[in-house]
Design a protein around this motif. Sequence first.
Motif, mmCIF file in Angstrom:
data_model
loop_
_atom_site.group_PDB
_atom_site.id
_atom_site.type_symbol
_atom_site.label_atom_id
_atom_site.label_comp_id
_atom_site.label_asym_id
_atom_site.label_seq_id
_atom_site.Cartn_x
_atom_site.Cartn_y
_atom_site.Cartn_z
ATOM 1 N N TRP A 1 -69.480 31.269 -15.687
ATOM 2 C CA TRP A 1 -69.169 30.597 -14.415
ATOM 3 C C TRP A 1 -67.711 30.812 -14.002
ATOM 4 O O TRP A 1 -67.404 30.842 -12.800
ATOM 5 N N TRP A 2 -66.811 30.977 -14.965
ATOM 6 C CA TRP A 2 -65.409 31.222 -14.604
ATOM 7 C C TRP A 2 -65.002 32.683 -14.834
ATOM 8 O O TRP A 2 -64.073 33.175 -14.187
ATOM 9 N N LEU A 3 -65.701 33.386 -15.742
ATOM 10 C CA LEU A 3 -65.370 34.788 -15.965
ATOM 11 C C LEU A 3 -65.785 35.666 -14.794
ATOM 12 O O LEU A 3 -65.034 36.546 -14.363
ATOM 13 N N ALA A 4 -66.976 35.438 -14.238
ATOM 14 C CA ALA A 4 -67.497 36.306 -13.183
ATOM 15 C C ALA A 4 -66.603 36.348 -11.944
ATOM 16 O O ALA A 4 -66.328 37.436 -11.415
ATOM 17 N N PRO A 5 -66.138 35.213 -11.420
ATOM 18 C CA PRO A 5 -65.259 35.279 -10.245
ATOM 19 C C PRO A 5 -63.977 36.071 -10.492
ATOM 20 O O PRO A 5 -63.476 36.745 -9.590
ATOM 21 N N ILE A 6 -63.450 35.976 -11.702
ATOM 22 C CA ILE A 6 -62.226 36.710 -12.016
ATOM 23 C C ILE A 6 -62.498 38.211 -12.029
ATOM 24 O O ILE A 6 -61.759 39.003 -11.432
ATOM 25 N N ILE A 7 -63.590 38.613 -12.697
ATOM 26 C CA ILE A 7 -63.920 40.029 -12.804
ATOM 27 C C ILE A 7 -64.189 40.644 -11.438
ATOM 28 O O ILE A 7 -63.745 41.751 -11.123
ATOM 29 N N THR A 8 -64.920 39.919 -10.589
ATOM 30 C CA THR A 8 -65.345 40.484 -9.304
ATOM 31 C C THR A 8 -64.246 40.500 -8.252
ATOM 32 O O THR A 8 -64.409 41.127 -7.196
ATOM 33 N N GLY B 1 -57.030 42.529 -16.835
ATOM 34 C CA GLY B 1 -57.757 41.271 -16.975
ATOM 35 C C GLY B 1 -58.832 41.358 -18.034
ATOM 36 O O GLY B 1 -58.988 40.425 -18.843
ATOM 37 N N ALA B 2 -59.575 42.466 -18.068
ATOM 38 C CA ALA B 2 -60.621 42.634 -19.085
ATOM 39 C C ALA B 2 -60.008 42.687 -20.482
ATOM 40 O O ALA B 2 -60.567 42.130 -21.441
ATOM 41 N N THR B 3 -58.862 43.352 -20.608
ATOM 42 C CA THR B 3 -58.190 43.439 -21.905
ATOM 43 C C THR B 3 -57.769 42.056 -22.394
ATOM 44 O O THR B 3 -57.971 41.709 -23.572
ATOM 45 N N ILE B 4 -57.214 41.253 -21.498
ATOM 46 C CA ILE B 4 -56.755 39.909 -21.873
ATOM 47 C C ILE B 4 -57.934 38.977 -22.131
ATOM 48 O O ILE B 4 -57.962 38.241 -23.131
ATOM 49 N N PHE C 1 -71.050 42.692 -20.187
ATOM 50 C CA PHE C 1 -72.358 42.204 -19.725
ATOM 51 C C PHE C 1 -72.229 41.540 -18.361
ATOM 52 O O PHE C 1 -73.032 41.778 -17.453
ATOM 53 N N LEU C 2 -71.214 40.688 -18.205
ATOM 54 C CA LEU C 2 -71.008 40.026 -16.917
ATOM 55 C C LEU C 2 -70.710 41.049 -15.826
ATOM 56 O O LEU C 2 -71.181 40.924 -14.697
ATOM 57 N N ALA C 3 -69.921 42.069 -16.165
ATOM 58 C CA ALA C 3 -69.612 43.103 -15.178
ATOM 59 C C ALA C 3 -70.866 43.863 -14.766
ATOM 60 O O ALA C 3 -71.002 44.268 -13.602
ATOM 61 N N SER C 4 -71.792 44.039 -15.701
ATOM 62 C CA SER C 4 -73.019 44.773 -15.374
ATOM 63 C C SER C 4 -73.924 44.008 -14.427
ATOM 64 O O SER C 4 -74.823 44.589 -13.809
ATOM 65 N N GLN C 5 -73.698 42.697 -14.306
ATOM 66 C CA GLN C 5 -74.521 41.881 -13.411
ATOM 67 C C GLN C 5 -73.983 41.862 -11.982
ATOM 68 O O GLN C 5 -74.612 41.305 -11.089
ATOM 69 N N VAL C 6 -72.815 42.474 -11.767
ATOM 70 C CA VAL C 6 -72.193 42.481 -10.444
ATOM 71 C C VAL C 6 -72.715 43.675 -9.653
ATOM 72 O O VAL C 6 -72.589 44.829 -10.096
ATOM 73 N N ASP C 7 -73.295 43.423 -8.507
ATOM 74 C CA ASP C 7 -73.803 44.500 -7.659
ATOM 75 C C ASP C 7 -72.666 45.146 -6.872
ATOM 76 O O ASP C 7 -71.728 44.472 -6.431
#
Length: 525
Positions: A398-405, A415-418, A430-436
């Motif tokens: 819920w908090w990782l996805a908004p940051i990644i996208t 950001g991914a490294t940290i 995995f979360l990144a793979s769910q982003v269209d």
Amino acid sequence: MKALLFLIAFLFALAMPDSAQAAAGHEMETPEFVTMMAEFPAKEAARGIEGIGAKLAFRAKEQPFLIVATVIFVLAILQTFVAIPITKLAHKAQHEHEERSSGQPGETVSFKATMLHFLGEVEAIFGIWVIVLLGAMLWFYDLGTVTSYMSGVNFTEPLFVVIIMALASTRPVLRFAEGCLRFFARFGKESPAAWWLSIMIIGPILGSFITEPGAMTIAAMLLAKKFYKLKPSPRFAYATLGLLFVNVSVGGVLTNFAAPPVLMVATKWGLTTMEMLMHYGDKAVVAIVISTLLYFAFFRNELAEMALRAGDHDGDGKGDLIEKDSSVPLFVTLTHLGFMAFTVAFAHYPPLFIGGFLVFLAFSQATAHHQSPVVLRGPILVGFFLAGLVVHGGLQGWWLAPIITSLSEWPLFIGATILTSFNDNAAITFLASQVDGLGPQLKYAVLAGAVTGGGLTVIANAPNPAGQALLSRFFGDGVSPAKLATAALVPTFIVACCMMLLPDRGIDEMFALPPQEAAAESPAN
């Protein structure tokens, strides 16, 4: 009796898929917070909510339990940083208890000391906080929700790590791996420096073929046998551990099946072994060689001193680590390697690889005179650690996805490294793979960042707990998370430079969508 208990535990794990199907037959509902996490992007788009802060505020308001779950996860992470002081308190409490109970047989065990030691066991920390998490879930919801969530958690990776660790630590496999690495160490006459270089460079690269957990197990056990027994300085001991974690994290990217973060996206993004080798693997090998040679140059004097302590076994006047071990029959070694290959091939199917392991136990008993005892305590503790991490990690999207996208290429890589340092790197990809609609350069950046940061903490990469469990006895009261991160900073920086600065013009083609998927995402549609 212990072997019987372990066998029962594995049989129970083997029956888990059937239990899940039975639960599904009773129409077990998906927990509300899981459903809402999947619906957040659509709701935010409908309401015009933009920006990381606004999205996080909206999600926290919609589902307060997720805040509690994240707070519990953060507390678990913080406990890993105080594990060593807790362990010291445990030793003090046990010593005081023994002094008070001297001369009184049967009273040498202190309940206080035992509990403190348990709380200071890094492999147990996330499992302990799972109890707190499930208690909070029960408070917010009900027992059915707890049961439903736990039934939906995928424990395949922890189970796989337990099995591959147990197989990789057997005497025939270790002898085979040691023989392979000895081929390279002989170029340096098997001196401590030659063995250190061989283990730190070749060992992690083998992870691309025997999986990273297998490579970590073999490299850690050989380091214990060839390096740590010579009592390096604390600074060199931490430098080696940090370098090992980083090298193993990137050493598995030469193929598309060996590194957990790669495995999470290989099918979704269509990554082949050749593509991984040409666009990630080459840079990983360069980074591993540069980092290892840099540390070798810095600690070369200490390695020379260790050669003096090692002794001269071949009569050439120079210290070496030449040993004559009893041989293992070829058919036993090949059978063990066959079990490892079977486990890797069916890594996604617990009933198969656990069943194969049970057959392996029977084979090892039949060839016991060529075996060392199969020690399952370490692998099971590591599996318990990863299982707890998976349970917590499933509630952090819920908090990782908004940051990644919301990040562009370089910020996404950093950001991914940290973020990998505070969450398993497989969860990040995995979360990144769910982003269209994630572009090729962004896909490359998030995967590169996930493997780059995999050595900074024990929770950053699935094999790290295995390495720590096997080597922690050489670090006094335990491995310090702060010292480990410091030791891994330099090789992490080198990997980051190689991944992002070395020229690579094939990234767009690597992540190009198949024609039918590209048409589906076209604005014209």
